[in-house]
Design an enzyme around this catalytic site. Sequence first.
Site, short mmCIF file in Angstrom:
data_model
loop_
_atom_site.label_atom_id
_atom_site.label_comp_id
_atom_site.label_asym_id
_atom_site.label_seq_id
_atom_site.Cartn_x
_atom_site.Cartn_y
_atom_site.Cartn_z
CE LYS A 1 -4.18 -1.51 2.40
NZ LYS A 1 -4.95 -1.36 3.65
CG PHE B 1 -18.99 11.32 13.39
CD1 PHE B 1 -19.67 10.35 14.13
CD2 PHE B 1 -18.22 12.25 14.08
CE1 PHE B 1 -19.58 10.33 15.52
CE2 PHE B 1 -18.13 12.24 15.47
CZ PHE B 1 -18.82 11.27 16.19
CE LYS C 1 -17.51 5.63 14.49
NZ LYS C 1 -17.38 6.21 13.20
CB CYS D 1 -18.76 1.26 10.41
SG CYS D 1 -17.31 1.84 9.52
NE ARG E 1 -13.60 -3.10 4.80
CZ ARG E 1 -13.00 -2.09 5.42
NH1 ARG E 1 -12.38 -2.30 6.56
NH2 ARG E 1 -13.04 -0.87 4.92
C1 UGA Z 1 -21.07 4.70 8.62
C2 UGA Z 1 -21.63 6.00 9.23
O1 UGA Z 1 -22.68 6.49 8.41
C3 UGA Z 1 -20.53 7.05 9.36
O2 UGA Z 1 -21.05 8.20 10.00
C4 UGA Z 1 -19.38 6.47 10.20
O3 UGA Z 1 -18.31 7.39 10.32
C5 UGA Z 1 -18.87 5.20 9.52
O4 UGA Z 1 -19.94 4.26 9.41
C6 UGA Z 1 -17.75 4.64 10.36
O5 UGA Z 1 -17.99 4.30 11.52
O6 UGA Z 1 -16.61 4.62 9.90
P1 UGA Z 1 -20.55 3.86 6.13
O7 UGA Z 1 -20.39 2.51 6.75
O8 UGA Z 1 -19.54 4.36 5.16
O9 UGA Z 1 -20.64 4.98 7.29
O10 UGA Z 1 -21.91 3.83 5.34
P2 UGA Z 1 -23.41 4.36 5.49
O11 UGA Z 1 -23.68 5.34 4.43
O12 UGA Z 1 -23.72 4.74 6.87
O13 UGA Z 1 -24.22 3.02 5.12
C7 UGA Z 1 -24.12 1.84 5.89
C8 UGA Z 1 -25.07 0.81 5.36
O14 UGA Z 1 -26.43 1.15 5.66
C9 UGA Z 1 -25.02 0.59 3.86
O15 UGA Z 1 -25.03 -0.80 3.58
C10 UGA Z 1 -26.28 1.25 3.36
O16 UGA Z 1 -26.75 0.69 2.16
C11 UGA Z 1 -27.23 0.98 4.51
N1 UGA Z 1 -28.37 1.93 4.56
C12 UGA Z 1 -28.14 3.26 4.76
C13 UGA Z 1 -29.67 1.46 4.42
O17 UGA Z 1 -29.90 0.25 4.25
N2 UGA Z 1 -30.70 2.36 4.47
C14 UGA Z 1 -30.51 3.67 4.67
O18 UGA Z 1 -31.52 4.42 4.72
C15 UGA Z 1 -29.20 4.15 4.81
#
Ligand code: UGA
Length: 414
Positions: free
Chosen positions: A41, A156, A208, A264, A331
């Site tokens: 990397k 976040f 968090k 996450c 993942r």
């Molecule tokens: C999530 C949090 O949103 C971030 O704020 C946080 O910083 C991050 O984890 C982390 O802890 O590092 P992320 O995992 O990138 O971010 O993705 P999200 O956009 O939150 O989506 C997570 C999952 O929920 C996805 O599979 C998405 O498809 C699903 N989702 C999201 C739904 O099924 N319905 C929704 O209405 C929104």
Amino acid sequence: MQTNSKVKITVVGVGYVGLVTAICFAHKGYKVTCLDINEEKIKRLNDGECIIYEPELEEMLSENKERLTFTTDACLAFNDCDYIFICVGTPEKEDGSCDLSFVYNTADLIANYINKECVIVIKSTVPVCTNEKVEEYIKSHLVNDVKFYIASNPEFLSQGSALKDTLEASRIVIGSNDKIAIEKLKAIYDSFNLPYVITNLRTSELMKYACNSFLATKISFINEIANLCDILGADINDIRLGMGLDSRIGNKFLNPGIGYGGSCFSKDTKALVKFASEAGYELRIVSSTIDVNESQRYILIDKLKKDFSSLENLNIGILGVTYKPNTNDLRDAPSIDIIDKLLEERANIYAYDPVALNDLSKVFKDKIYYCPRIEDVLEHCDIIMVLTEWKQIVDIDRKLLKDKIVYDGRNCMR
Ligand code: UGA
């Protein structure tokens, strides 16, 4: 305010959080050194390659390359540095608890190499009390007699909007039990001009987990209501509209589908339940959120099995495999479990994804067909499962789907 170019920041871990954090600090004028144990990397980053798929990150990496150093050499990384951001992974252990071995490996290196007063910031998501334990650990292993401060600074950012989520974050959370650490951390964040939440270490760590678990709970909640809508003949989208217009509820994270995935939500909800239980408290709502999400990923297969007596030899097209759009991350992607289950039922799988087919092929090898174009899937399959709401998929010409049976796992094909 300090002169940014004189401040040396070291970021440990060039995963999503670390790389985005490093590039954003470099963008603000700081000199940033990124340390990682993964030589490949580091080499690719030194060659100017952005190792994660994230809109605009590659351009920003190249714009700021003179302020960024990538290395595997801990001595170089920690020499003379003012701030250390620990952004290493905290994966899930088999029992659901959080694996802190990368954090402690980093603490070892820090204790060995820091040679001037610095602030050590834990950005990785870690269970409550970890910052205090890491502080003790470093203190007891310190080689040079230097002062250091510990602070928690959870992130976040979401994949796919990581730059915006960092540079225009809704808040910067700083947790420390030491006023000087808080002031020092504010000094490097002031140029972001964003609201602060200042608190102590334990509160910051728990905040968090509370945020991620609440978002996960919203998703599991709406998924259960959607399942009920299917039984009762109600319309989930009208319900979402009606709920979302109530500003106390809000309309975000209310899209039903095959459940949340990614690195996450699943890991953090499980870790929270685990360390809460160890502290003597059963978190019943978060536990139910996890249960609902685990069964939700098979909801489309249940529907498919109701419609077809056997799945054997059926050609099934999978559109989208990443856990959400605008990332190549697989993942904990629901698609992996779904494809696994379909293969168990002896279906033939034709999968399309705009960016993740290569990674998918490492998982399923020659067990499925990989289709570089949506048309290739449609040519072979009359049954289509939409598992990621990529724009390319949502925008498919509906005429092409006229004779197809579409199972919409993301509620995006209306
Ligand atoms: C999530 C949090 O949103 C971030 O704020 C946080 O910083 C991050 O984890 C982390 O802890 O590092 P992320 O995992 O990138 O971010 O993705 P999200 O956009 O939150 O989506 C997570 C999952 O929920 C996805 O599979 C998405 O498809 C699903 N989702 C999201 C739904 O099924 N319905 C929704 O209405 C929104």
